[in-house]
Design an enzyme around this catalytic site. Structure first.
Site, PDB file in Angstrom:
ATOM      1  N   ASP A 119       0.878  -1.163   0.000  1.00 22.01           N
ATOM      2  CA  ASP A 119       0.000   0.000   0.000  1.00 22.01           C
ATOM      3  C   ASP A 119       0.921   1.219   0.000  1.00 22.01           C
ATOM      4  O   ASP A 119       1.930   1.228   0.691  1.00 22.01           O
ATOM      5  CB  ASP A 119      -0.835  -0.066   1.289  1.00 22.01           C
ATOM      6  N   ASP A 144      -1.746  -0.623   6.078  1.00 24.56           N
ATOM      7  CA  ASP A 144      -1.925  -0.067   7.426  1.00 24.56           C
ATOM      8  C   ASP A 144      -3.321   0.448   7.714  1.00 24.56           C
ATOM      9  O   ASP A 144      -3.632   0.785   8.843  1.00 24.56           O
ATOM     10  CB  ASP A 144      -0.923   1.077   7.658  1.00 24.56           C
ATOM     11  N   ASP A 156      -7.166  -1.604   3.904  1.00 24.14           N
ATOM     12  CA  ASP A 156      -6.242  -2.681   3.514  1.00 24.14           C
ATOM     13  C   ASP A 156      -6.632  -4.011   4.154  1.00 24.14           C
ATOM     14  O   ASP A 156      -6.126  -5.058   3.758  1.00 24.14           O
ATOM     15  CB  ASP A 156      -4.801  -2.359   3.964  1.00 24.14           C
TER      16      ASP A 156
END
Length: 716
Positions: A408, A606, A610
């Site tokens: 990410d 995080d 996600d």
């Protein structure tokens, strides 16, 4: 990108997010015990908790520990029961130097062994029952076979020796006791090593407030608890409060911090008619919202549903030790039955029974019970020293041959905060502080993520801003005003080009490569300075990406950010494969596509957005500074939030896997030799494995396995 344009783009992204979400009818059983209210979920957690624990286990995170209760307690109590058995009964028919008997000691052994079998053997018996129901015999079935056969045969031996007056029949009480105690120890070590994941459902519930302010039919404000909220209600959300539900703004304008929910670092402007997400944090404006989603049709519930489904599917990954145990189970079963038939023909029933039972008991080696737990315990403590918290015992095994690692962008490769990345003075007679006084004069009253970022930077530098008058927002350009009686403008790069002015490429390069938003300060039509804002790339990210490539793991970047910002960061870091503008289920979809294509992928993230992807990936790695929900959906947590620790994890995984294989060979290798000998394959030439030699071999392999596990190291 100018203020206006960025704002517009951002808004669209946000709207799309919600439209997309609202079309998804996801049912989420656990979250609604009362018309799907979030409040109920908040206060009536016990049911959900139970389900979550169940889910935790189903997902293979705790693997065999289904209904095992407290291992530590079980182990110590079983040890207390086992010591007298070990002292009072011979080891596979051989008396050891410390053993003794007294009249009636056989009865003591029988009583203690019965309690031990029922109490200490319970986790293995219920584990075996589950494995057999799933038509997948593994470690639990192998252990259960060993202890059940030794108990039942020993019971028969006791009756035969005491009441049937046959010649002495050997019992296996000693093996029963040591097997149960060692297997409980192995499971306790392993359970202890893997940090217990708290329920992600609870964490999601905590994102929502307990009480809300509702406007009733008479237009009066009233405080009610969250579970009394229904769709269509009007709620007031004050500055700094959490959004209690998904909703649409009826009145007011504010900036919303959605970072906990969508992972987007930049605050988002929300005006009348826009959607807000339950769990996001309201900024400085007071708004009235109409409730559009509670309980199961709320955004958080949908995320939770995706996490749950992903975890349930992932539980099919089989641990290495289970594969070996399954193989040993079948081998022992076949060898035992063949030995029985052969000895029945060659000798008599008691001999045939004795041989078959010896095969079954020997097939379940003590070393195998400790082979993996000891390695897991050692690698878990090594991981902890290197900033890695392991939450799923299979994570290390599943990481050893990754094809790709999905990262990410916001918060993983970048700092995750939208802030000033630099100020450049472009006019000879100006200072940075002076330029910031002018910029602050215009930005001070603007309700805008860029303005917020700039003002925070100015406050940190303790600069007093000047007074701005006649402030105007110019669509597609920026802000204008009068400061110290001079005309001041903060504009975007389009305006800079329109004025036919250029800035040295060398000055711009560091900001453009990281996808920053740049604003220019003009005073009396003269270009004075530029100020860049963006999400800073972490300093260690570049070397980390290169190191992944060197290990043959493909880095893939995923982000909800726009294409431009994503391209800039990807190019800067040297990532060829990236996806931008993703919604939460978009990330999860990419992970699914890759895993379905047979690839082993790790996901690093995080945010709550996600979480579904973290749960779906072969291995989910959460950044420690991220949200609790992400952490609970992951298999591994990076406690220092440093992506470079992932490299330690990859190396540790390789070493651990090697140690596991070595240990399984030692543990099972004993069986490869012992099973055929116990079955009597060499009987024609007078060699039968005497139980005593079997016991010595078994102890030896257990010691070797323990020493080997302790030699595991991370190569720095």
């Amino acid at each position: 990108m100018g203020h206006e344009q960025m704002e517009h783009e951002h808004m669209n992204h946000g709207k799309m997010d919600h439209e997309h979400m609202d079309h998804e009818h996801m049912d989420h059983g656990h979250m609604n015990h009362n018309h799907g209210d979030h409040g109920q979920m908040h206060h009536g957690m016990s049911h959900g908790d139970h389900d979550m624990q169940h889910m935790d286990h189903d997902m293979g995170g705790m693997d065999h520990s289904m209904h095992m209760g407290n291992f530590k307690q079980k182990f110590w109590l079983s040890l207390v029961l086992a010591i007298p058995i070990i002292i009072l009964s011979p080891m596979m028919g051989v008396s050891l130097p410390f053993q003794f008997t007294f009249p009636g000691s056989d009865y003591v052994v029988l009583i203690l062994a019965t309690i031990l079998f029922i109490y200490g053997g319970q986790p293995f018996l219920s584990g075996a029952k589950m494995e057999l129901q799933m038509k997948n015999p593994a470690m639990m079935t192998l252990i259960a076979m060993g202890i059940t056969v030794s108990y039942i045969y020993s019971l028969y031996a006791f009756i035969a020796n005491h009441f049937l007056h046959t010649e002495h029949v050997m019992d296996f009480f000693w093996e029963l006791a040591t097997l149960i105690v060692i297997m409980l120890l192995g499971h306790w070590i392993e359970m202890n090593a893997v940090s217990n994941a708290s329920s992600a459902l609870k964490k999601l519930a905590e994102l929502l407030p307990d009480t809300v302010t509702r406007v009733n039919k008479a237009g009066k404000e009233e405080k009610i608890s969250l579970q009394e909220v229904h769709e269509g209600d009007t709620l007031i959300v004050r500055a700094g409060d959490k959004m209690p539900t998904d909703g649409q703004i009826l009145k007011g304008e504010t900036t919303v911090d959605e970072s906990a929910v969508t992972g987007e670092s930049r605050g988002v402007i929300r005006k009348t008619g826009d959607q807000v997400i339950g769990g996001s944090v309201n900024g400085d404006g007071t708004i009235q919202i109409e409730v559009t989603g509670t309980g199961e049709n709320g955004y958080l519930a949908k995320v939770m549903k995706m996490v749950k489904d992903a975890q349930a599917e992932k539980s099919h990954l089989e641990a290495l030790s289970d594969k070996v145990a399954k193989w040993l189970f079948y081998v022992a079963l076949v060898a035992g039955v063949l030995a029985f038939v052969a000895w029945l023909v060659a000798a008599d029933l008691p001999t045939a029974l004795d041989r078959m039972v010896t095969v079954f008991v020997i097939a379940c080696p003590h070393a195998l019970g400790l082979a993996i737990p000891l390695v897991v315990a050692r690698s878990t403590s090594l991981a902890a020293q290197n900033g890695l918290l392991l939450k799923n015992r299979n994570a290390i095994e599943n990481t050893h041959d990754l094809d790709a690692i999905l990262l990410d962008k916001t918060g993983t490769l970048t700092e995750g905060t939208f802030a000033v990345t630099g100020v450049e003075i472009l006019a000879a007679d100006w200072q940075e502080d002076q330029a910031l006084q002018y910029i602050g004069a215009l930005e001070k009253n603007a309700n805008h993520p860029i303005a917020t970022g700039i003002m925070k930077y100015i406050e940190e530098k303790e600069i007093e801003v000047l007074k701005g008058e006649d402030l105007k927002n110019i669509a597609g350009v920026g802000l204008s005003g009068v400061v110290n009686n001079t005309q001041v403008l903060i504009a975007n790069d389009k305006e800079l080009a329109k004025r036919k002015q250029t800035v040295d490429k060398k000055t711009l390069a560091p900001y453009l490569t990281q996808g920053n938003t740049i604003s220019y300060l003009f005073v009396d039509d003269k270009l004075i300075a530029l100020i860049a804002l963006g999400d800073k790339v972490k300093p260690e990210a570049k070397t980390f990406i290169q190191a992944l490539k060197d290990r043959g793991v493909e880095p893939v970047m995923l982000t909800g950010d726009n294409q431009e910002a994503a391209t800039a960061v990807a190019n800067y870091l040297g990532i060829d494969n990236f996806h931008a503008g993703l919604l939460p289920d978009g990330k999860e979809k990419i992970v699914s596509e890759m895993t379905n294509a047979g690839k082993k992928v790790a996901m690093v993230g995080d945010g709550i957005n996600d979480a579904p992807a973290l749960a779906r990936a072969t291995v989910g790695i959460a950044i420690g500074a991220g949200t609790d929900v992400a952490i609970d959906s992951a298999d591994v947590v990076l406690t220092n939030s440093n992506p470079e620790d992932i490299l330690h994890f990859l190396d540790l995984s390789k070493q651990t896997r090697n140690k596991m294989i070595q240990n399984l060979w030692w543990g099972a290798g004993y069986n490869i030799v012992a099973i055929p000998l116990a079955a009597g394959i060499l009987a024609p030439i007078g060699i039968i494995l005497s139980p005593a030699v079997g016991a010595i071999l078994m102890s030896l392999s257990t010691v070797i396995v323990a020493i080997n596990a302790m030699t595991l190291k991370i190569k720095k």
